[in-house]
Design an enzyme around this catalytic site. Sequence first.
Site, PDB file in Angstrom:
ATOM      1  N   LYS A   1       0.981  -1.249   0.090  1.00 20.14           N
ATOM      2  CA  LYS A   1       0.019  -0.076  -0.044  1.00 20.14           C
ATOM      3  C   LYS A   1       1.054   1.195   0.107  1.00 20.14           C
ATOM      4  O   LYS A   1       0.622   2.195  -0.754  1.00 20.14           O
ATOM      5  CB  LYS A   1      -0.908   0.143   1.078  1.00 20.14           C
ATOM      6  CG  LYS A   1      -1.887  -1.137   1.308  1.00 20.14           C
ATOM      7  CD  LYS A   1      -2.702  -1.062   2.551  1.00 20.14           C
ATOM      8  CE  LYS A   1      -2.094  -1.078   3.925  1.00 20.14           C
ATOM      9  NZ  LYS A   1      -1.373  -2.391   4.359  1.00 20.14           N
TER      10      LYS A   1
ATOM     11  N   ARG B   1      -9.747   1.127   8.612  1.00 20.07           N
ATOM     12  CA  ARG B   1      -9.172  -0.357   9.011  1.00 20.07           C
ATOM     13  C   ARG B   1     -10.159  -0.928   9.743  1.00 20.07           C
ATOM     14  O   ARG B   1      -9.967  -2.216  10.167  1.00 20.07           O
ATOM     15  CB  ARG B   1      -7.827  -0.058   9.676  1.00 20.07           C
ATOM     16  CG  ARG B   1      -6.737  -0.766   9.152  1.00 20.07           C
ATOM     17  CD  ARG B   1      -5.499  -0.009   9.918  1.00 20.07           C
ATOM     18  NE  ARG B   1      -4.570  -1.031  10.019  1.00 20.07           N
ATOM     19  CZ  ARG B   1      -3.283  -0.794   9.487  1.00 20.07           C
ATOM     20  NH1 ARG B   1      -3.200   0.288   8.556  1.00 20.07           N
ATOM     21  NH2 ARG B   1      -2.093  -1.240   9.619  1.00 20.07           N
TER      22      ARG B   1
ATOM     23  N   ARG C   1      11.781  -5.452   4.907  1.00 19.32           N
ATOM     24  CA  ARG C   1      11.629  -3.916   4.906  1.00 19.32           C
ATOM     25  C   ARG C   1      12.663  -3.400   5.775  1.00 19.32           C
ATOM     26  O   ARG C   1      12.784  -3.809   6.851  1.00 19.32           O
ATOM     27  CB  ARG C   1       9.914  -3.667   5.223  1.00 19.32           C
ATOM     28  CG  ARG C   1      10.063  -2.128   5.111  1.00 19.32           C
ATOM     29  CD  ARG C   1       8.618  -1.839   5.337  1.00 19.32           C
ATOM     30  NE  ARG C   1       7.741  -2.383   6.459  1.00 19.32           N
ATOM     31  CZ  ARG C   1       6.574  -2.299   6.435  1.00 19.32           C
ATOM     32  NH1 ARG C   1       5.778  -1.784   5.345  1.00 19.32           N
ATOM     33  NH2 ARG C   1       5.858  -3.127   7.461  1.00 19.32           N
TER      34      ARG C   1
ATOM     35  N   ARG D   1      11.414  -1.666  11.545  1.00 19.54           N
ATOM     36  CA  ARG D   1      10.444  -1.393  12.190  1.00 19.54           C
ATOM     37  C   ARG D   1      10.144  -2.427  13.354  1.00 19.54           C
ATOM     38  O   ARG D   1      10.057  -3.688  13.153  1.00 19.54           O
ATOM     39  CB  ARG D   1       9.060  -1.254  11.251  1.00 19.54           C
ATOM     40  CG  ARG D   1       8.884   0.099  10.839  1.00 19.54           C
ATOM     41  CD  ARG D   1       7.689   0.106   9.720  1.00 19.54           C
ATOM     42  NE  ARG D   1       6.522  -0.561  10.139  1.00 19.54           N
ATOM     43  CZ  ARG D   1       5.331  -0.436   9.538  1.00 19.54           C
ATOM     44  NH1 ARG D   1       5.432   0.299   8.383  1.00 19.54           N
ATOM     45  NH2 ARG D   1       4.355  -1.065   9.865  1.00 19.54           N
TER      46      ARG D   1
ATOM     47  N   ARG E   1      -0.380  -9.301  13.105  1.00 13.20           N
ATOM     48  CA  ARG E   1      -1.037  -8.070  12.436  1.00 13.20           C
ATOM     49  C   ARG E   1      -1.723  -8.702  11.491  1.00 13.20           C
ATOM     50  O   ARG E   1      -2.990  -8.219  11.027  1.00 13.20           O
ATOM     51  CB  ARG E   1      -0.096  -7.169  11.914  1.00 13.20           C
ATOM     52  CG  ARG E   1       0.712  -6.346  12.914  1.00 13.20           C
ATOM     53  CD  ARG E   1       1.739  -5.753  12.544  1.00 13.20           C
ATOM     54  NE  ARG E   1       2.028  -4.949  11.366  1.00 13.20           N
ATOM     55  CZ  ARG E   1       2.940  -4.586  10.453  1.00 13.20           C
ATOM     56  NH1 ARG E   1       4.270  -5.182  10.891  1.00 13.20           N
ATOM     57  NH2 ARG E   1       2.875  -3.835   9.456  1.00 13.20           N
TER      58      ARG E   1
HETATM   59  P1  AP5 Z   1       4.662  -1.519   1.800  1.00 13.38           P
HETATM   60  O1  AP5 Z   1       4.436  -0.699   0.694  1.00 13.38           O
HETATM   61  O2  AP5 Z   1       5.406  -1.021   3.023  1.00 13.38           O
HETATM   62  O3  AP5 Z   1       3.500  -2.327   2.334  1.00 13.38           O
HETATM   63  P2  AP5 Z   1       2.396  -1.750   3.259  1.00 13.38           P
HETATM   64  O4  AP5 Z   1       1.026  -2.264   2.671  1.00 13.38           O
HETATM   65  O5  AP5 Z   1       2.350  -0.371   3.324  1.00 13.38           O
HETATM   66  O6  AP5 Z   1       2.817  -2.477   4.501  1.00 13.38           O
HETATM   67  P3  AP5 Z   1       2.543  -1.849   6.066  1.00 13.38           P
HETATM   68  O7  AP5 Z   1       3.345  -3.066   6.825  1.00 13.38           O
HETATM   69  O8  AP5 Z   1       3.179  -0.722   6.184  1.00 13.38           O
HETATM   70  O9  AP5 Z   1       1.158  -1.877   6.294  1.00 13.38           O
HETATM   71  P4  AP5 Z   1       0.498  -1.778   7.494  1.00 13.38           P
HETATM   72  O10 AP5 Z   1      -0.780  -1.551   7.136  1.00 13.38           O
HETATM   73  O11 AP5 Z   1       0.481  -3.140   8.532  1.00 13.38           O
HETATM   74  O12 AP5 Z   1       1.360  -0.731   8.421  1.00 13.38           O
HETATM   75  P5  AP5 Z   1       0.649   0.806   8.856  1.00 13.38           P
HETATM   76  O13 AP5 Z   1       2.141   1.382   8.867  1.00 13.38           O
HETATM   77  O14 AP5 Z   1      -0.173   1.239   8.020  1.00 13.38           O
HETATM   78  O15 AP5 Z   1       5.755  -2.960   1.477  1.00 13.38           O
HETATM   79  C1  AP5 Z   1       6.049  -3.716   2.254  1.00 13.38           C
HETATM   80  C2  AP5 Z   1       7.438  -4.127   1.707  1.00 13.38           C
HETATM   81  O16 AP5 Z   1       7.431  -5.034   0.485  1.00 13.38           O
HETATM   82  C3  AP5 Z   1       8.664  -2.921   1.520  1.00 13.38           C
HETATM   83  O17 AP5 Z   1       9.943  -3.418   1.952  1.00 13.38           O
HETATM   84  C4  AP5 Z   1       8.428  -2.886  -0.063  1.00 13.38           C
HETATM   85  O18 AP5 Z   1       9.778  -2.479  -0.421  1.00 13.38           O
HETATM   86  C5  AP5 Z   1       8.163  -4.333  -0.423  1.00 13.38           C
HETATM   87  N1  AP5 Z   1       7.471  -4.431  -1.707  1.00 13.38           N
HETATM   88  C6  AP5 Z   1       6.161  -3.628  -1.671  1.00 13.38           C
HETATM   89  N2  AP5 Z   1       5.589  -3.992  -2.973  1.00 13.38           N
HETATM   90  C7  AP5 Z   1       6.408  -5.174  -3.726  1.00 13.38           C
HETATM   91  C8  AP5 Z   1       6.218  -5.639  -4.541  1.00 13.38           C
HETATM   92  N3  AP5 Z   1       5.401  -5.609  -5.508  1.00 13.38           N
HETATM   93  N4  AP5 Z   1       7.461  -6.818  -5.060  1.00 13.38           N
HETATM   94  C9  AP5 Z   1       8.333  -7.049  -4.157  1.00 13.38           C
HETATM   95  N5  AP5 Z   1       8.486  -6.064  -2.936  1.00 13.38           N
HETATM   96  C10 AP5 Z   1       7.688  -5.201  -2.716  1.00 13.38           C
HETATM   97  O19 AP5 Z   1       0.463   0.564  10.469  1.00 13.38           O
HETATM   98  C11 AP5 Z   1       1.280   0.158  11.362  1.00 13.38           C
HETATM   99  C12 AP5 Z   1       0.361   0.242  12.605  1.00 13.38           C
HETATM  100  O20 AP5 Z   1      -0.197   1.457  12.987  1.00 13.38           O
HETATM  101  C13 AP5 Z   1      -0.660  -0.676  12.748  1.00 13.38           C
HETATM  102  O21 AP5 Z   1      -0.355  -1.938  13.041  1.00 13.38           O
HETATM  103  C14 AP5 Z   1      -1.534   0.085  13.749  1.00 13.38           C
HETATM  104  O22 AP5 Z   1      -1.060  -0.172  15.129  1.00 13.38           O
HETATM  105  C15 AP5 Z   1      -1.434   1.404  13.441  1.00 13.38           C
HETATM  106  N6  AP5 Z   1      -2.412   1.969  12.585  1.00 13.38           N
HETATM  107  C16 AP5 Z   1      -2.015   2.439  11.427  1.00 13.38           C
HETATM  108  N7  AP5 Z   1      -3.263   2.858  10.650  1.00 13.38           N
HETATM  109  C17 AP5 Z   1      -4.207   2.425  11.535  1.00 13.38           C
HETATM  110  C18 AP5 Z   1      -5.932   2.708  11.736  1.00 13.38           C
HETATM  111  N8  AP5 Z   1      -6.468   3.384  10.737  1.00 13.38           N
HETATM  112  N9  AP5 Z   1      -6.534   2.051  12.742  1.00 13.38           N
HETATM  113  C19 AP5 Z   1      -5.799   1.652  13.661  1.00 13.38           C
HETATM  114  N10 AP5 Z   1      -4.548   1.675  13.938  1.00 13.38           N
HETATM  115  C20 AP5 Z   1      -3.869   2.032  12.687  1.00 13.38           C
END
Ligand code: AP5
Length: 221
Positions: free
Chosen positions: A13, A88, A127, A160, A171
């Site tokens: 994402k 979410r 990552r 992270r 997660r």
């Molecule tokens: P990346 O693009 O970073 O993936 P992502 O889907 O953004 O993954 P996240 O782990 O950041 O998502 P998340 O939703 O768990 O975390 P968030 O920060 O929102 O890609 C991942 C890796 O793969 C990278 O190394 C990239 O280079 C690689 N990659 C990407 N695409 C690729 C491809 N096509 N091929 C090969 N490699 C690839 O949330 C973190 C925490 O914050 C949550 O757990 C929660 O505690 C809190 N939080 C955030 N938002 C909310 C909410 N709305 N409500 C409640 N709590 C929340």
Amino acid sequence: MVVILLGPPGVGKGTQGVMLTQSLGWERIATGDLLRAARREGTALGEKARAYMDAGNLVPDELIVEMVREHLAGLSPSVGIIFDGFPRTLPQAESLDRVLPGVGRQVDAVLLLEAEEDVLVKRISGRRVCQESGRVYNVYFDPPRVPGRCDESGAELVHRADDQEDTVRHRLKVYEELTEPLVAYYESGAAPILRVDGAAGMEAVKETIRGVLTSTLGLES
Ligand code: AP5
């Protein structure tokens, strides 16, 4: 225009969200990034969110909704928005549907990125992020030129705290339980859902997204 990027942790994402904002000139509201910035700045929100995030649990809805509302209020009414990692939960989605009309907007489409669990775990374990430039790398798929150092800032890359394998698997369970029901919510008519194979390479995913946004919303990215 408002587009939501929905999908499990690690599906890409953030990666696709950054590329889309660059090509479309839109704003990206990424709640995970906003929370991590709040933690680094030591704000009250950041401190409240810390334990939830490190354990791989969701931060309470009321904190998230208020944070997003404040962020939305600061945006120009004409700029397109990509939500990354929000909503979410069902209460977050319902709250967004109440708030958007007040700023003359609605959800125009939901991009659902999908991939198998093994792909997600490998991506997340590889990552590494730069806290100065914000750039995200992957030791397997998108490594920096110098191991452990950001190509742009030269700063040391960070793993992270919530990217350890046990926390990642938790997660993913939280996603299934609390976030996946949003697919049915949007499918029932709240907004069109556009499914994208997130397991493909980064450029292939980008091209697929470009194609579905062009054919569905008439966007030229
Ligand atoms: P990346 O693009 O970073 O993936 P992502 O889907 O953004 O993954 P996240 O782990 O950041 O998502 P998340 O939703 O768990 O975390 P968030 O920060 O929102 O890609 C991942 C890796 O793969 C990278 O190394 C990239 O280079 C690689 N990659 C990407 N695409 C690729 C491809 N096509 N091929 C090969 N490699 C690839 O949330 C973190 C925490 O914050 C949550 O757990 C929660 O505690 C809190 N939080 C955030 N938002 C909310 C909410 N709305 N409500 C409640 N709590 C929340």
